[in-house]
Design an enzyme around this catalytic site. Sequence first.
Site, PDB file in Angstrom:
ATOM      1  N   ARG A  82      45.733  40.182  49.110  1.00  0.00           N
ATOM      2  CA  ARG A  82      46.077  38.809  48.718  1.00  0.00           C
ATOM      3  C   ARG A  82      47.373  38.777  47.906  1.00  0.00           C
ATOM      4  O   ARG A  82      48.098  37.794  47.923  1.00  0.00           O
ATOM      5  CB  ARG A  82      44.898  38.192  47.942  1.00  0.00           C
ATOM      6  N   LYS A 121      39.510  53.645  45.303  1.00  0.00           N
ATOM      7  CA  LYS A 121      38.344  53.545  46.184  1.00  0.00           C
ATOM      8  C   LYS A 121      37.571  54.865  46.171  1.00  0.00           C
ATOM      9  O   LYS A 121      38.166  55.918  45.913  1.00  0.00           O
ATOM     10  CB  LYS A 121      38.813  53.282  47.618  1.00  0.00           C
TER      11      LYS A 121
HETATM   12  N1  BES Z   1      41.422  46.576  52.611  1.00  0.00           N
HETATM   13  C1  BES Z   1      40.364  46.184  51.768  1.00  0.00           C
HETATM   14  C2  BES Z   1      39.280  45.401  52.491  1.00  0.00           C
HETATM   15  C3  BES Z   1      38.339  46.207  53.337  1.00  0.00           C
HETATM   16  C4  BES Z   1      37.315  46.923  52.766  1.00  0.00           C
HETATM   17  C5  BES Z   1      38.421  46.172  54.697  1.00  0.00           C
HETATM   18  C6  BES Z   1      36.422  47.620  53.541  1.00  0.00           C
HETATM   19  C7  BES Z   1      37.527  46.861  55.493  1.00  0.00           C
HETATM   20  C8  BES Z   1      36.535  47.591  54.906  1.00  0.00           C
HETATM   21  C9  BES Z   1      40.876  45.304  50.622  1.00  0.00           C
HETATM   22  O1  BES Z   1      42.157  45.571  50.188  1.00  0.00           O
HETATM   23  C10 BES Z   1      39.956  45.514  49.460  1.00  0.00           C
HETATM   24  O2  BES Z   1      39.940  46.599  48.960  1.00  0.00           O
HETATM   25  N2  BES Z   1      39.211  44.497  49.073  1.00  0.00           N
HETATM   26  C11 BES Z   1      38.284  44.582  48.011  1.00  0.00           C
HETATM   27  C12 BES Z   1      38.417  43.339  47.181  1.00  0.00           C
HETATM   28  C13 BES Z   1      37.653  43.404  45.897  1.00  0.00           C
HETATM   29  C14 BES Z   1      38.292  44.395  44.959  1.00  0.00           C
HETATM   30  C15 BES Z   1      37.633  42.032  45.289  1.00  0.00           C
HETATM   31  C16 BES Z   1      36.877  44.694  48.605  1.00  0.00           C
HETATM   32  O3  BES Z   1      36.608  44.017  49.601  1.00  0.00           O
HETATM   33  O4  BES Z   1      36.106  45.480  48.103  1.00  0.00           O
HETATM   34 MN    MN Z   2      42.177  47.089  48.671  1.00  0.00          MN
END
Ligand code: BES
Ligand code: MN
Length: 509
Positions: A337, A263
């Site tokens: 997931r 990230k």
């Molecule tokens: N924990 C995150 C989701 C999230 C992101 C919650 C920002 C709150 C704020 C999750 O694990 C994630 O990183 N999801 C990705 C999925 C994507 C790679 C398909 C996302 O939402 O960017």
């Molecule tokens: Mn994630």
Amino acid sequence: MDFQLKTLSVAQAAAEKSDVLIVLVGSAPITAKDALSVLAASARKAGDFPDKAGKLLALYRPDEVVASRVVLAAVGDGTPASVRSGVIAAVNAAKAHRPKRVVVVFAQPAEAAAVACAVTAAADASYVYTATKSKAEPRSIRALTLGVPDAAGVRKAFDEACGTVLGIELAKEWGNRPANHATPTLLADVAKELAKLPKIKCEVLGPKEVEKLGMGSFAAVARGSAEPLRFIVLRYQGAAKDEAPVVLVGKGITFDTGGVSLKPAAEMDEMKFDMCGAASVLGTFRALAEIQPAINVVGLIPSCENMNDGRAVKPGDVVTSMSGQTIEVLNTDAEGRLILCDALTYAKRFDPAAVIDIATLTGACVVALGGVRSGLFASDETLAAALQAAGEESQDRCWRLPLDDDYAEGLKSNFADVANIGGRAGGAVVAAKFLQRFVGDFAWAHLDIAGTAWKSGAAKGSTGRPVGLLVSYLTTRARNGNADGASEKAATDSAAPAKAPARKARSAK
Ligand code: BES
Ligand code: MN
Ligand code: ZN
């Protein structure tokens, strides 16, 4: 914080010993003749105290009042939503003076759900995080007395709300703790502590057991971390042993770096909140122990860190889930997931009446619904309606999103049965479609709490959501004889009390 419920008029509340008196004033004409009610009526008439929920009028040493400070708070139509905003505004205003004792009185008759919301709102507005501060001032309010025209009529709702507050605060507390103070092992310790409470049992599995179960997807996410994974199994038994449980599954990523699909640095600290689904399950069990509804509940928490490391799972790796389905990990940041799918497979062994997973799953859900409503997905209409209603009642709201198969198109993989990401478009639904592949023959719902579990910016912190929604759902279900919506049992009770209850679960008692 100690809550107490009393039958009190505004005049009687004015005679109570306290530091701050909060008077909740609804839209109905103010007819009482005590000094405060007369003052409220005249302020309203003069336009200084508008009839809009959340509007305040602060008074200092008014006549015939023991408390030196009084806050009149408008609560409009008296619905749970209006009462919540009135109480939050008033407690926020009162907080500055660091009161120890507070009295909150309803100037009009109060519905059960509104009383419950007054309790949770007062707790919410006065919560203070202290765990990792060396000189933190704790919450000033020690005791809060809630005055209503008829305490007996709302006693049950009040007691349940007090139990719910303990659950919400446990969820907030663990959500807020930094990742180095809230590891999977520490979350498991919280669950073990909960098992000391009545009717709760807990079992914690480690890496070896998880491997043995064949949870290759969950294990893959944990691989990059020095912290060992934990799979927490909680049980609350409030009904007959053979009654099918509701299973709650909470995402417990104690820190989400994104893994190899790293990230960006900005706001990455907020990924300590990625275990808020897990925290909401722990909080719900805390509340269940207090409220003791006649229902069985299982809590499943897959918990680990998502880290970047030499051993970490890589984009393109194919892992085998407990269900036997192989998954191509195209993005290691879609890890929620990957841990949930194995927990959903594990849920089948409980032969559940319903399974609800709770997860900070997608940034896309934040874009879709913001911080107001959680995303709700459901394979079952009755379950969806019951969760939506529980959200309204507790003012911990959610909104249903679709599950059309078309959204699963992008999850196709050339190298596995399924990929862990689809396109960016409709990302919250795509994630839900992925989870749905692992759902067995039971009613299932998924709550995406990415937008609602915590607040960013100056008010950064966990909200304790959706504990309020879950507790409201479970207690309502218990009252309906372990069914969603009006059950045969509930219907027979009110329409024809002589008729024998038809449900197997009930006759087993
Ligand atoms: N924990 C995150 C989701 C999230 C992101 C919650 C920002 C709150 C704020 C999750 O694990 C994630 O990183 N999801 C990705 C999925 C994507 C790679 C398909 C996302 O939402 O960017
Ligand atoms: Mn994630
Ligand atoms: Zn995550």
